[in-house]
Write an enzyme that holds these catalytic residues in place. Structure first.
Site, PDB file in Angstrom:
ATOM      1  CD  GLU A  94      -2.525  -1.128   2.053  1.00 50.45           C
ATOM      2  OE1 GLU A  94      -3.196  -0.424   3.231  1.00 50.45           O
ATOM      3  OE2 GLU A  94      -3.578  -2.006   2.558  1.00 50.45           O
ATOM      4  CD  GLU A 118      -4.192  -8.025   1.407  1.00 45.52           C
ATOM      5  OE1 GLU A 118      -5.533  -7.378   1.904  1.00 45.52           O
ATOM      6  OE2 GLU A 118      -3.018  -8.061   1.798  1.00 45.52           O
TER       7      GLU A 118
HETATM    8  C1  XIL Z   1      -5.988  -6.358   8.333  1.00 50.56           C
HETATM    9  C2  XIL Z   1      -6.585  -7.725   9.007  1.00 50.56           C
HETATM   10  O1  XIL Z   1      -7.280  -8.627   8.209  1.00 50.56           O
HETATM   11  C3  XIL Z   1      -7.572  -7.668  10.785  1.00 50.56           C
HETATM   12  O2  XIL Z   1      -7.526  -8.533  11.413  1.00 50.56           O
HETATM   13  C4  XIL Z   1      -6.615  -6.393  11.248  1.00 50.56           C
HETATM   14  O3  XIL Z   1      -7.139  -6.015  12.041  1.00 50.56           O
HETATM   15  C5  XIL Z   1      -6.128  -5.214  10.044  1.00 50.56           C
HETATM   16  O4  XIL Z   1      -5.776  -5.787   9.008  1.00 50.56           O
HETATM   17  N1  XIL Z   1      -5.075  -4.969   3.198  1.00 50.56           N
HETATM   18  C6  XIL Z   1      -4.277  -5.412   3.927  1.00 50.56           C
HETATM   19  C7  XIL Z   1      -4.308  -6.500   5.169  1.00 50.56           C
HETATM   20  O5  XIL Z   1      -3.243  -5.247   3.249  1.00 50.56           O
HETATM   21  O6  XIL Z   1      -3.593  -7.037   6.175  1.00 50.56           O
HETATM   22  C8  XIL Z   1      -5.567  -6.558   6.112  1.00 50.56           C
HETATM   23  O7  XIL Z   1      -5.455  -7.416   6.501  1.00 50.56           O
HETATM   24  C9  XIL Z   1      -7.074  -6.224   5.236  1.00 50.56           C
HETATM   25  C10 XIL Z   1      -6.461  -4.662   3.930  1.00 50.56           C
END
Ligand code: XIL
Length: 373
Positions: free
Chosen positions: A159, A264
């Protein structure tokens, strides 16, 4: 005592019956699992949490080894967990993940080395370039070298971009300058010569942000530094699935000579607060009942919409044979999903292929069906 035995027998019979129906439903018409369905196309992964890594959750355990051949740690390799105090690392859970993945034939995508969110407390709000550089180099060297050869890949930087494709004014940009992304990959390449190195972000399927990502990747390549792939996070909604942009992005990123992944994936079924345009974990909206319409169950119409959206997406991905190397769901089942608590806490969401009881949903069968086309 007798009553206890009877209860055990009752549950055992029920469980056996339930497994039979699942097998029968999957039966001869469908491949037996996600990883078999897509074995000639791409890896299929899931984000795993600490409970699952420690194998405390037997149902999840079974599901993971049946359906997935890749895992991403949902939180435990993020800096706040693995590097809790200056110069102090905690590798306990990451080491357990490596052992767990080895016994279950899972490739680990380690997530993530450099990210402005979920930083250790000692780094938050740090304004000293010298300290930021020490942290940056020390963190990448220590963590990436320890897991070289043990994990398959790293999300080296997560990001780094704004929605308009410009560089996000993160703690790293402000203290290290615009070249910090190239530097992160250079350090990772030295520390982890046997590990694939990826850039990961949300909304980079969108034209402006995609252009920013392409420029960033070209800059890394032009510096003679290795980058093996790009991860499109894929936190989308059943109401706005950007299929056209996804197809264009696969082509555009693949043309750079790197792997393209969906890292994701989850599809929210809930109404989004109006100001939301991405997956920034720091965003949070106050809870209200209007934002949580399905707390007592998902209506069939929405279940079908979710299944259709997943089918459309996988049908599209299958058109790009050889270009998409992995699709990872952000969680194993609906109960685990971060979308129950983000961007508003305490909602009931249904974004994945397996429900809260670990049963395959209609979306699961649609995805398998798409694999056969
Ligand atoms: C999220 C997790 O799923 C949660 O448990 C945590 O509280 C916050 O982060 N983008 C990403 C991930 O790259 O690492 C994030 O994961 C979701 C958005």
């Amino acid at each position: 005592m007798r009553k206890n035995k009877l209860t055990i027998v009752f549950w055992a019979v029920l469980f056996a019956l339930a497994s039979c129906t699942t097998t029968k439903k999957i039966g001869s018409n469908y491949p037996v699992s996600l990883k078999t369905a897509f074995k000639n196309q791409f890896l299929v992964g899931a984000a795993v949490n600490a409970q699952q890594i420690e194998q405390k959750d037997t149902a999840a355990n079974r599901l993971i080894s049946t359906h997935f051949n890749a895992v991403t740690p949902e939180n435990i390799m993020k800096a706040e967990w693995i590097h809790p105090a200056w110069g102090t690392y905690n590798f306990t859970l990451a080491d357990k993940l490596v052992a767990y993945a080895n016994t279950n034939g899972l490739k680990i995508n380690a997530h993530t080395l450099i990210w402005h969110s979920q930083l250790p407390a000692f780094m938050r709000g740090m304004h000293n370039p010298d300290s930021v550089r020490m942290y940056f180099e020390g963190h990448i060297n220590t963590v990436a070298s320890r897991y070289d050869g043990k994990v398959y890949s790293w999300d080296v930087v997560n990001e780094a971009l704004n929605e308009d494709g410009t560089m996000r004014k993160s703690i790293f940009l402000q203290n290290l300058g615009e070249d910090y992304v190239v530097e992160a990959f250079r350090l990772a390449q030295q520390a982890a010569p046997h590990t694939k190195l990826y850039y990961n972000d949300y909304n980079i399927e969108q034209p402006l942000k995609r252009a920013g990502a392409i420029a960033l990747i070209k800059k890394i390549q032009a510096a003679g530094v290795r980058i093996d792939g790009v991860g499109i996070q894929g936190h989308w909604s059943i109401n706005h699935l950007p299929l056209k942009e996804i197809g264009q992005s696969i082509q555009a990123f693949a043309a750079l000579g790197i792997e393209v992944m969906f890292t994701e994936l989850d599809l929210t079924v809930l109404p989004n607060p109006e100001d939301l345009a991405g997956a920034d974990v720091n965003q949070n909206t106050a809870y209200n009942e209007r934002l949580n319409p399905y707390k007592n169950g998902l209506p069939d119409s929405v279940q079908t919409k979710l299944a259709t959206a997943y089918a459309d997406l996988f049908t599209l991905l299958l058109k790009y044979k050889g270009k998409v190397s992995r699709v990872t769901f952000w969680g194993v089942n609906d109960g685990q999903s971060w979308l129950n608590n983000w961007p508003a806490r305490g909602r009931v969401n249904y974004p994945l292929l397996f429900d809260r009881a670990y049963n395959p949903k209609p979306a699961y069968y649609q995805v398998l069906k798409a694999s056969k086309k």
